[in-house]
Design a protein around this motif. Structure first.
Motif, short mmCIF file in Angstrom:
data_model
loop_
_atom_site.label_atom_id
_atom_site.label_comp_id
_atom_site.label_asym_id
_atom_site.label_seq_id
_atom_site.Cartn_x
_atom_site.Cartn_y
_atom_site.Cartn_z
N ALA A 179 43.11 31.91 -39.55
CA ALA A 179 44.55 31.82 -39.80
C ALA A 179 45.04 32.87 -40.79
N ARG A 180 44.15 33.39 -41.62
CA ARG A 180 44.53 34.44 -42.57
C ARG A 180 44.72 35.79 -41.87
N PHE A 181 44.09 35.95 -40.71
CA PHE A 181 44.17 37.20 -39.95
C PHE A 181 44.45 36.86 -38.48
N PRO A 182 45.61 36.28 -38.18
CA PRO A 182 45.86 35.72 -36.84
C PRO A 182 45.91 36.75 -35.72
N PHE A 240 32.27 23.46 -41.84
CA PHE A 240 32.25 24.89 -41.54
C PHE A 240 33.31 25.25 -40.50
N VAL A 241 33.42 24.46 -39.45
CA VAL A 241 34.40 24.74 -38.39
C VAL A 241 35.81 24.71 -38.96
N TYR A 242 36.09 23.75 -39.82
CA TYR A 242 37.40 23.66 -40.48
C TYR A 242 37.68 24.94 -41.28
N LEU A 243 36.67 25.43 -41.99
CA LEU A 243 36.84 26.65 -42.78
C LEU A 243 37.00 27.88 -41.89
N PHE A 244 36.37 27.86 -40.72
CA PHE A 244 36.53 28.98 -39.77
C PHE A 244 37.99 29.11 -39.35
N ILE A 300 46.91 29.85 -34.18
CA ILE A 300 45.52 29.48 -34.40
C ILE A 300 45.37 28.57 -35.61
N ARG A 301 46.29 28.64 -36.55
CA ARG A 301 46.21 27.78 -37.74
C ARG A 301 46.31 26.30 -37.38
N GLU A 302 46.84 25.99 -36.19
CA GLU A 302 46.96 24.60 -35.74
C GLU A 302 45.74 24.16 -34.92
N GLY A 303 44.70 24.95 -34.95
CA GLY A 303 43.55 24.67 -34.09
C GLY A 303 42.47 23.80 -34.70
N VAL A 304 42.74 23.18 -35.85
CA VAL A 304 41.71 22.38 -36.53
C VAL A 304 41.28 21.21 -35.66
N LYS A 305 42.24 20.43 -35.16
CA LYS A 305 41.90 19.23 -34.38
C LYS A 305 41.14 19.59 -33.11
N ALA A 306 41.62 20.60 -32.39
CA ALA A 306 40.95 20.99 -31.14
C ALA A 306 39.54 21.49 -31.41
N SER A 307 39.38 22.28 -32.48
CA SER A 307 38.05 22.82 -32.80
C SER A 307 37.08 21.73 -33.21
N LEU A 308 37.55 20.80 -34.05
CA LEU A 308 36.68 19.70 -34.48
C LEU A 308 36.34 18.78 -33.31
N LEU A 309 37.31 18.57 -32.42
CA LEU A 309 37.04 17.76 -31.23
C LEU A 309 35.95 18.41 -30.39
N ALA A 310 36.07 19.71 -30.15
CA ALA A 310 35.09 20.42 -29.33
C ALA A 310 33.72 20.40 -29.98
N TYR A 311 33.67 20.70 -31.27
CA TYR A 311 32.38 20.75 -31.97
C TYR A 311 31.70 19.40 -31.95
#
Length: 368
Positions: free
Chosen positions: A68-71, A59-63, A215-226
């Protein structure tokens, strides 16, 4: 009050997503959700968390893909683009009501903590007023100062909890996790649902996305935090099962505090480890209140076309504080928490993914 429309002049690096998400997710229930998860899955609650963590990470990855579609827009802004104005407005109002309930619950929990751990004879209005005034001061400066404040507090939340995890290792009894899958897979899946429901917070990145560079590059940071928050919850639950056992968890009011109070390390210079839990607990509650109060405040003036003014912030803060003050008892609070846990999955996780799918079908937003 600084206007957040000037965000382009001061955008945050993508690494700031880590403190934002960690401190948005970690709050009162993260230290007590083991009770609900264990009630559903018994000694298999640890497996529920692993399954829930995998689902939550998707889910976080999809977020991030949705953001990223509406940065340059926040979630409320493109809800009306994707769903249409009437439905988008209605969904946004549902979020506002959800946040009011969530904030009311956490404000009430500040009163509970004060009575149980700090100043039991202090009138209820005192901790509520202190929290409310300090939150108004912080929220009035906007989202970027809030996130920078989170960056300063992150070590004081994570380090004590990780240290507690190391202490738990010497006390956990492995036999209390057996037999595995005694009641089959369905209770484990129910526990996974309750785990996801206890983790309000990942949707915050959808509102904060315009304040970040790329924000499109935020996958790793978001997954790390989650997954850092998942790890902290996993430690808490494993310790509760391995130290308290399943039956005692079901009867406990605050399993996290009970586990810490049972820690005994002969020869260790410290005998009471409560501060290692209560300090992160207070930080988690305060930061979660701050970010959701900001979302509620900004959502109100955005949806109803109002100018950001402090009297609106005072009014918005007063609503959940008043509800918390007149909350009748702890049993009703537990019922509210249960409903919030159940509704978190569709509100926090499913609706954004449905929005992403609809945006793809309707070809809304940027493809890259």
């Amino acid at each position: 009050m600084p206007k957040e429309s000037n965000v382009t002049e001061d955008r945050l690096h993508i690494q700031a997503l880590v403190p934002l998400l960690v401190l948005s997710i970690v709050e009162y229930e993260v230290f007590t959700f083991s009770k609900a998860t264990v009630t559903a899955a018994n000694q298999d609650a640890w497996l529920s968390i692993l399954i829930g963590a995998f689902i939550g990470s998707i889910f976080v990855y999809l977020f991030i893909k949705l953001a990223a579609r509406f940065p340059s827009m926040n979630y409320f802004q493109y809800l009306q683009i994707v769903w249409g104005k009437p439905i988008g407005f209605l969904i946004s109002v549902l979020y506002l009501l959800f946040w009011v309930s969530f904030l009311s619950s956490i404000f009430y929990e500040t009163v509970l903590i004060n009575k149980l751990l700090f100043l039991p004879l202090t009138p209820t209005i005192v901790p509520l007023t202190i929290f409310a005034l300090s939150l108004i001061w912080l929220v009035s400066y906007g989202l970027i100062p809030i996130i920078r404040f989170f960056q300063l507090l992150l070590p004081f939340l994570v380090i004590p909890l990780l240290f507690l995890g190391l202490l738990f290792l010497v006390t956990i009894k492995i036999e209390r996790f057996l037999p595995v899958l005694e009641n089959g897979i369905l209770p484990v899946l129910k526990g996974s649902y309750l785990f996801l429901g206890a983790y309000q917070g990942p949707e915050v990145l959808l509102f904060a996305a315009p304040f970040f560079l790329r924000i499109r590059e935020g996958v790793k940071a978001s997954l790390l935090a989650y997954n850092l928050t998942v790890f902290l919850g996993f430690i808490n639950t494993v310790a509760a099962i391995g130290i308290l056992c399943v039956d005692n968890i079901k009867e406990a009011v605050l399993p996290g505090i009970n586990v810490v109070n049972l820690l005994e390390l002969p020869g260790f210079p410290v005998e009471r480890f409560g501060l290692l839990l209560t300090l992160p607990w207070l930080i988690g509650i305060f930061t979660t209140l701050a970010i959701y109060l900001h979302l509620l405040y900004s959502g109100v003036f955005q949806l109803f076309k109002l100018r950001p003014q402090k009297w609106i912030l005072f009014l918005v803060t007063a609503i959940p504080v008043t509800i918390a003050y007149f909350f009748p008892n702890e049993n009703l609070h537990e019922v509210l928490r249960l409903y919030l846990t159940v509704f978190t999955v569709p509100m926090v996780y499913l609706l954004p993914v449905m929005t992403l799918l609809l945006a793809i079908i309707r070809k809304k937003g940027r493809v890259r």
